[in-house]
Design a protein around this motif. Structure first.
Motif, short mmCIF file in Angstrom:
data_model
loop_
_atom_site.label_atom_id
_atom_site.label_comp_id
_atom_site.label_asym_id
_atom_site.label_seq_id
_atom_site.Cartn_x
_atom_site.Cartn_y
_atom_site.Cartn_z
N LYS A 1 20.91 5.97 -1.15
CA LYS A 1 20.01 6.60 -2.12
C LYS A 1 19.85 5.74 -3.38
O LYS A 1 18.75 5.59 -3.91
CB LYS A 1 20.53 7.99 -2.50
N VAL A 2 20.94 5.18 -3.86
CA VAL A 2 20.86 4.34 -5.06
C VAL A 2 20.06 3.07 -4.78
O VAL A 2 19.25 2.64 -5.59
CB VAL A 2 22.28 4.00 -5.56
N SER A 3 20.28 2.47 -3.61
CA SER A 3 19.52 1.27 -3.25
C SER A 3 18.03 1.55 -3.20
O SER A 3 17.21 0.69 -3.50
CB SER A 3 20.00 0.73 -1.90
N ARG A 4 17.69 2.76 -2.82
CA ARG A 4 16.28 3.12 -2.65
C ARG A 4 15.63 3.58 -3.96
O ARG A 4 14.53 3.15 -4.31
CB ARG A 4 16.18 4.23 -1.60
N PHE A 5 16.34 4.44 -4.71
CA PHE A 5 15.71 5.09 -5.86
C PHE A 5 16.29 4.69 -7.21
O PHE A 5 15.71 5.01 -8.25
CB PHE A 5 15.82 6.61 -5.72
N LYS B 1 0.81 -1.22 0.00
CA LYS B 1 0.00 0.00 0.00
C LYS B 1 0.84 1.27 0.00
O LYS B 1 0.35 2.35 0.28
CB LYS B 1 -0.94 -0.01 1.22
N ARG B 2 2.11 1.14 -0.34
CA ARG B 2 2.91 2.36 -0.48
C ARG B 2 2.31 3.26 -1.54
O ARG B 2 1.83 2.79 -2.58
CB ARG B 2 4.34 2.01 -0.90
N THR B 3 2.33 4.54 -1.29
CA THR B 3 1.88 5.51 -2.28
C THR B 3 3.00 6.52 -2.54
O THR B 3 3.97 6.59 -1.79
CB THR B 3 0.63 6.27 -1.79
N VAL B 4 2.86 7.27 -3.61
CA VAL B 4 3.84 8.31 -3.90
C VAL B 4 3.69 9.41 -2.86
O VAL B 4 2.61 10.01 -2.74
CB VAL B 4 3.63 8.88 -5.31
N PRO B 5 4.73 9.71 -2.09
CA PRO B 5 4.60 10.73 -1.04
C PRO B 5 4.55 12.13 -1.63
O PRO B 5 5.08 12.38 -2.72
CB PRO B 5 5.86 10.52 -0.20
N ILE B 6 3.93 13.03 -0.92
CA ILE B 6 3.96 14.44 -1.31
C ILE B 6 5.37 14.99 -1.16
O ILE B 6 5.88 15.70 -2.03
CB ILE B 6 2.97 15.27 -0.47
N SER B 7 6.00 14.68 -0.03
CA SER B 7 7.37 15.09 0.22
C SER B 7 8.05 14.00 1.05
O SER B 7 7.41 13.03 1.45
CB SER B 7 7.40 16.43 0.97
N GLY B 8 9.32 14.18 1.30
CA GLY B 8 10.05 13.19 2.11
C GLY B 8 10.25 11.89 1.36
O GLY B 8 10.76 11.86 0.25
N GLY B 9 9.85 10.79 2.00
CA GLY B 9 10.00 9.48 1.36
C GLY B 9 11.43 9.04 1.18
O GLY B 9 11.72 8.17 0.35
N GLY B 10 12.37 9.62 1.95
CA GLY B 10 13.77 9.27 1.82
C GLY B 10 14.54 10.16 0.86
O GLY B 10 15.77 10.05 0.76
N TRP B 11 13.84 11.07 0.17
CA TRP B 11 14.51 11.96 -0.79
C TRP B 11 14.98 13.20 -0.03
O TRP B 11 14.51 14.31 -0.22
CB TRP B 11 13.53 12.33 -1.91
N LEU C 1 12.06 -0.44 -6.54
CA LEU C 1 12.52 0.91 -6.30
C LEU C 1 11.41 1.69 -5.59
O LEU C 1 10.23 1.35 -5.71
CB LEU C 1 12.86 1.62 -7.61
N PHE C 2 11.80 2.72 -4.86
CA PHE C 2 10.84 3.59 -4.19
C PHE C 2 10.47 4.76 -5.11
O PHE C 2 11.24 5.13 -6.00
CB PHE C 2 11.43 4.13 -2.89
#
Length: 582
Positions: free
Chosen positions: A132-136, A80-90, A558-559
């Protein structure tokens, strides 16, 4: 880590002030380089601030994935992950601090004299970008600070993953060549950098190997680098596997108040004297924090004490708790409560408590004496890098390259097995007899040495459980679907009374209808307080069986990037199949 004065926090906050997009502004004039970078002490103080990058205690022990099952499955597991408005590890403030330091450290010392501080900064930049690479996947590469008016830099597109990882390797190699070679459990050193390189390169090499859809080259080059870094640490470093007795060495390593630096390369410090605690004991013994318990699939993975496979035993699927935990790899009884378990500092025998464990396989790894049982009162250190991981990285890299020999296993896996008195892993036998139970889990392993790779994955899952490696391992192996499998606990043949430790006393009664009475018994109502696969006909405990678990192969490796960043920087592109601007 070491506790530093409050003014370091103030400094960090100043250095990570306002944003335009995802990049921070230049430092305020009150902390200009001329004003701050004056002495070597200033350099040391500044680099100390980088340690906040490392995970908290909860970030280490609070593992889930398909290893540890909790009452709340979470968005990663349910899909149920959704695209965050902000944050999310970025978040990029940590990178901005590192680059600022690298641009200014030589105001105090010559570049040659200050290399060890630059090396520390580049270690943390490698650590940052690896995350960051592992995540995105692809992310913008910035080697310096960005001026707030530099629209070109602020609007930079994502750099290719291959380019970023080449830069990460350059950073970590510089760190290895220039960091202090002393042994220090609370400061990064040359040895920490070698451990990190083995982790980074194994992850990237296996990701490239098992994810051909990303068209990433040179998987073997990364695997060779992983093996080489691990081997250098194994042969020249000051670390070894901690051993006392097979029945307690593994448990002692994690319950020790202070990191055992024979094996722990870097740890996060906690201290009652300094009033710095974490919540491990409370997490494992109360119903307030998700009731964590080992997943049945992991319990099944532990070998028998003689090295044979538990899942080769006839009828293993319907073995009840007492029988299934007999004569197993001693790490099982040092990870969960098994018959005869007593708390450290106490002689009272305890059985698993379903009120504190969804599956019944109640965790004891990291658990200390009852003095730490109150909320946020545990004070044992947490490992961030330890030698066991390095040995596993070496063995896996060699196996994935098809180069592993029995001698390689003798100097890696054997040392972990020796700690707990287990037979060594036999390369020839493993390849001649791949485990069908593991092969069903890891369906992308098809090499000639398939059996060996499966066995090393078994060893890794068992040795590193509850240290938060599992999610990343499943992602790099392209086995994310395992998170969506049914999560199970102990087997019970149906309603009735159960003596878990065979001491002649009823420990659990599973009932239907009216609740029975009695003392010292866990009463569990079938269908609500406990759910069995076949209801009154028994089966394994099921956890949240009505909560769908989903893992999308076309998306979830990927996130997603946050929406705000896509709006601020029109050159950023969303990851595949995530809702939002692409």
């Amino acid at each position: 880590m070491k506790i530093y004065p409050i003014y370091i926090l103030a400094l960090c906050l100043l250095l990570t002030s306002c944003k335009k997009g995802f990049l921070d502004r230049q430092p305020l004039s009150s902390i200009s380089p001329d004003a701050f970078f004056k002495t070597e002490s200033d350099l040391n103080l500044y680099t100390n601030s980088f340690y906040s990058t490392f995970p908290s205690a909860e970030g280490i022990y609070n593992e889930s994935a398909d290893n540890v099952v909790k009452s709340d499955l979470g968005e990663l597991i349910t899909g149920k992950r959704t695209v965050p408005i902000s944050g999310g590890g970025w978040s990029w403030s940590e990178l901005r601090n590192i680059n600022y330091f690298l641009e200014n450290y030589d105001r105090v010392m010559s570049p040659a004299a200050g290399k060890k501080y630059a090396a520390t900064a580049r270690f943390f930049r490698a650590y940052f970008y690896f995350d960051k690479v592992s995540r995105f996947g692809d992310v913008p590469w910035y080697s310096g600070t960005i001026n707030i008016n530099d629209e070109g830099a602020l609007s930079m597109p994502r750099s290719p993953r291959a380019l970023v990882m080449d830069s990460v390797l350059a950073d970590i190699d510089f760190a290895i060549a220039n960091m202090d070679a002393g042994k220090n459990v609370e400061k990064v050193t040359k040895w920490t950098a070698l451990a990190l390189k083995s982790r980074i390169c194994l992850s990237e090499g296996t990701f490239r190997k098992y994810h051909p859809e990303f068209n990433l080259p040179n998987a073997d080059l990364f695997l060779k680098a992983a093996a080489s870094a691990a081997n250098t640490l194994m042969t020249t470093g000051p670390y070894s596997i901690y051993k006392s007795s097979p029945e307690k060495a593994y448990l002692e390593l994690f319950s020790s108040k202070s990191s055992i630096d024979q094996e722990v390369i870097l740890g996060r410090r906690f201290s009652a004297g300094l009033q710095v605690f974490h919540n491990l004991n409370y997490y494992t013994i109360t119903a307030s924090y998700g009731r964590p318990g080992l997943n049945k699939s992991l319990v099944n993975t532990y070998l028998m004490k003689n090295g044979s496979r538990f899942t080769d035993l006839p009828g293993y699927e319907k073995m009840e708790y007492f029988e299934e935990v007999q004569n197993r790899d001693p790490r099982l009884s040092q990870t969960i409560r098994t018959p005869g378990y007593t708390r450290i500092g106490n002689t009272k025998v305890l059985v698993p408590e379903f009120s504190a464990s969804t599956t019944g396989y109640q965790l004891i790894k990291f658990v200390t004496s009852e003095a730490g049982d109150s909320f946020n009162r545990s004070e044992n250190d947490m490992p961030i890098f330890r030698m066991a991981e390095v040995l596993l990285n070496y063995a896996e890299a060699k196996a994935e390259l098809g180069e592993a020999t029995q001698a390689d296993l003798d100097k890696s896996i054997k040392l972990l097995r020796d700690r707990v008195g287990m037979p060594n892993l036999d390369l020839a036998y493993s390849n001649a007899n791949p485990d069908p139970y593991l092969a069903d889990q890891y369906q992308h392993v098809n090499a000639a040495n398939k059996g060996l790779i499966l066995e090393i994955r078994r060893e890794r899952r068992i040795e590193l459980v509850m240290e938060s490696y599992r999610w990343a391992d499943l992602i790099r192996w392209k086995e994310g679907r395992l998170n969506a499998q049914p999560y199970k606990g102990m087997y019970f043949p149906g309603p009735g009374k159960y003596d878990l430790d065979k001491d002649g006393k009823t420990d659990i009664e599973i009932y239907t209808g009216t609740k029975p009475t009695g003392t010292g018994i866990q009463f569990l109502k079938l269908g609500s307080e406990i759910i069995l696969e076949n209801n009154t006909s028994g089966g394994n405990v099921l956890i949240n069986p009505n909560t769908p678990k989903t893992f999308r192969e076309d998306r979830d490796y990927l996130f997603p990037l946050p929406i705000n960043e896509l709006l601020l920087n029109k050159n950023l592109v969303q990851n595949p199949n995530w809702e939002g601007r692409n």
